[in-house]
Design an enzyme around this catalytic site. Structure first.
Site, short mmCIF file in Angstrom:
data_model
loop_
_atom_site.label_atom_id
_atom_site.label_comp_id
_atom_site.label_asym_id
_atom_site.label_seq_id
_atom_site.Cartn_x
_atom_site.Cartn_y
_atom_site.Cartn_z
N LYS A 148 88.89 22.01 37.42
CA LYS A 148 88.53 20.69 37.97
C LYS A 148 88.93 20.50 39.44
CE LYS A 148 88.60 18.46 33.46
NZ LYS A 148 89.09 17.35 32.65
N ASN A 180 84.71 17.03 37.00
CA ASN A 180 84.43 17.57 35.66
C ASN A 180 82.93 17.63 35.37
OD1 ASN A 180 83.74 14.90 35.16
ND2 ASN A 180 84.63 14.88 33.11
N GLY A 235 102.86 12.10 31.38
CA GLY A 235 102.18 13.25 31.98
C GLY A 235 101.70 12.93 33.38
N GLY A 284 96.31 17.18 35.40
CA GLY A 284 94.95 16.87 35.83
C GLY A 284 94.36 15.66 35.13
N THR A 313 95.58 11.46 24.39
CA THR A 313 94.37 12.19 24.80
C THR A 313 94.11 13.43 23.95
OG1 THR A 313 95.56 13.52 26.44
CG2 THR A 313 94.62 11.43 27.21
P1 NAP Z 1 97.68 19.96 32.84
O1 NAP Z 1 97.08 19.63 34.16
O2 NAP Z 1 98.06 21.36 32.55
O3 NAP Z 1 98.96 18.99 32.63
C1 NAP Z 1 99.81 19.16 31.54
C2 NAP Z 1 100.79 18.01 31.44
O4 NAP Z 1 101.62 18.23 30.28
C3 NAP Z 1 101.74 17.89 32.61
O5 NAP Z 1 102.12 16.55 32.79
C4 NAP Z 1 102.93 18.73 32.15
O6 NAP Z 1 104.16 18.39 32.75
C5 NAP Z 1 103.00 18.34 30.69
N1 NAP Z 1 103.66 19.37 29.90
C6 NAP Z 1 103.16 20.56 29.53
N2 NAP Z 1 104.09 21.25 28.82
C7 NAP Z 1 105.18 20.47 28.76
C8 NAP Z 1 106.48 20.63 28.16
N3 NAP Z 1 106.82 21.74 27.49
N4 NAP Z 1 107.37 19.62 28.29
C9 NAP Z 1 107.05 18.50 28.97
N5 NAP Z 1 105.83 18.29 29.56
C10 NAP Z 1 104.93 19.27 29.46
O7 NAP Z 1 96.68 19.55 31.65
P2 NAP Z 1 95.62 18.35 31.63
O8 NAP Z 1 94.29 18.85 31.98
O9 NAP Z 1 96.19 17.20 32.39
O10 NAP Z 1 95.60 18.01 30.07
C11 NAP Z 1 96.67 17.30 29.48
C12 NAP Z 1 96.28 16.85 28.09
O11 NAP Z 1 95.15 15.99 28.15
C13 NAP Z 1 95.90 18.00 27.18
O12 NAP Z 1 96.56 17.82 25.95
C14 NAP Z 1 94.40 17.87 26.99
O13 NAP Z 1 94.02 18.27 25.69
C15 NAP Z 1 94.21 16.37 27.17
N6 NAP Z 1 92.85 16.00 27.66
C16 NAP Z 1 92.04 15.28 26.83
C17 NAP Z 1 90.79 14.89 27.27
C18 NAP Z 1 89.90 14.10 26.37
O14 NAP Z 1 88.71 13.93 26.66
N7 NAP Z 1 90.40 13.56 25.28
C19 NAP Z 1 90.35 15.24 28.56
C20 NAP Z 1 91.21 15.97 29.37
C21 NAP Z 1 92.46 16.36 28.90
P3 NAP Z 1 104.63 19.11 34.12
O15 NAP Z 1 103.91 18.38 35.22
O16 NAP Z 1 106.08 18.92 34.14
O17 NAP Z 1 104.23 20.56 34.03
#
Ligand code: NAP
Length: 283
Positions: A64, A85, A125, A128, A224
């Site tokens: 993205k 996206n 969180g 992205g 999410t």
């Molecule tokens: P991302 O950019 O990789 O961000 C991941 C987030 O999770 C960050 O805030 C990260 O914290 C945190 N995190 C990961 N592992 C962790 C741990 N062990 N302990 C504490 N915090 C942790 O991913 P993203 O694209 O934002 O996606 C995040 C979530 O949103 C996913 O679960 C995805 O399935 C969901 N999502 C859903 C939709 C939907 O349409 N429903 C759309 C997009 C995403 P740090 O910053 O500290 O690394």
């Protein structure tokens, strides 16, 4: 013939093809939506190919941010959140848009009848998904957004971007362990958005201390993730209105569909096309 695609790395798990093809079929347009595994290093080459071969593309993790740099033009909301996206491809020109924010906004309306304007949010969180949706919420008139995240710098990058938009939205940050600060925010919070990846695996710890939820049972919680996470289980046990991420995926996909076709998608067909992952529990 495939004219639309979802790309990602990994992408095999994506439910976008079933969901989008259900909408295309309902409009009598066949099943033109496919899926392709594209690695980050292949993205520039993919853009050049897409220019002449596709009409629309959805991008998922991890493309993205890079897509926002590769598109010929960005819509205002994509520019604001620096995330793309959806690609809209016309006459070889690639426009990048971000439908995640409006997708979550409409999901909150659909699931809870909750509008964004004037509301206080806690975002768990700062990755992205949190970036794209929180910046959209600030632009749409959210009153207060507090980020709770493991890595402070990522939250402050989003806060700086929101501040530069001068929306009037107050932003703040707390570490997941700062329970007093989180407790104070919970008292005035209308909605928690869970946007960490914690909960994708059964063994994951909850993103915050779940006892804190007892402080305010009148807020709503949107996770999410598509599963019945520990956060959702605890919220439901306390009688807090809550839901998983299905409707956000549907609504962001519906917005992409509108951008590509100028037609109104059949949301119920899209919902029926959505399939849960093995072991996933719908909430
Ligand atoms: P991302 O950019 O990789 O961000 C991941 C987030 O999770 C960050 O805030 C990260 O914290 C945190 N995190 C990961 N592992 C962790 C741990 N062990 N302990 C504490 N915090 C942790 O991913 P993203 O694209 O934002 O996606 C995040 C979530 O949103 C996913 O679960 C995805 O399935 C969901 N999502 C859903 C939709 C939907 O349409 N429903 C759309 C997009 C995403 P740090 O910053 O500290 O690394």
């Amino acid at each position: 013939m495939i004219k639309y695609l979802v790309i990602g790395d990994p992408v095999a798990h994506s439910r976008s093809p079933k969901m989008q093809n259900a909408a295309f079929k309902a409009c009598g347009m066949g099943e033109p939506y496919g899926i392709r595994h594209v690695r980050p290093e292949e993205l520039p080459e993919f853009f050049e190919y897409a220019r002449t071969h596709f009409a629309g593309v959805n991008l998922t993790v991890p493309h993205k941010l890079m897509a926002a740099e590769l598109a010929d033009t960005l819509t205002l909301r994509a520019k604001q959140c620096k995330s793309v996206n959806t690609l809209i491809i016309r006459n070889g020109h690639i426009t990048g848009d971000s439908t995640d924010g409006v997708g979550l906004e409409r999901a909150l309306m659909h699931n809870f009848d909750l509008t964004v304007k004037g509301k206080n949010f806690i975002f768990l969180g700062a990755g992205g998904a949190a970036r794209a949706t929180a910046i959209h919420f600030a632009a749409e008139g959210a009153k207060r957004i507090i980020f709770v995240n493991r890595t402070a710098s990522k939250a402050f990058e989003i806060i700086n971007d929101i501040d530069s938009l001068q929306t009037g939205c107050f932003c703040g940050f707390a570490s997941p362990g700062e329970t007093d600060a989180i407790a104070a925010e919970l008292k005035i919070c209308d909605c928690i958005i869970q946007a960490t990846s914690l909960g994708l695996k059964e063994s994951d710890p909850p993103p915050i201390d779940l006892q804190l939820l007892e402080i305010n049972k009148n807020l709503v919680i949107f996770d999410t993730i598509y599963k019945n996470t520990k956060l959702l289980q605890k919220a439901a046990a306390l009688g807090i209105r809550c839901s998983g991420g299905r409707e956000m995926l549907i609504q962001q996909g519906a917005e992409s569909f509108r951008l590509w076709t100028n037609k109104e998608p059949d949301l119920d067909a899209m919902r029926a096309g959505f399939e849960l992952p093995p072991g996933g529990v719908e909430v």
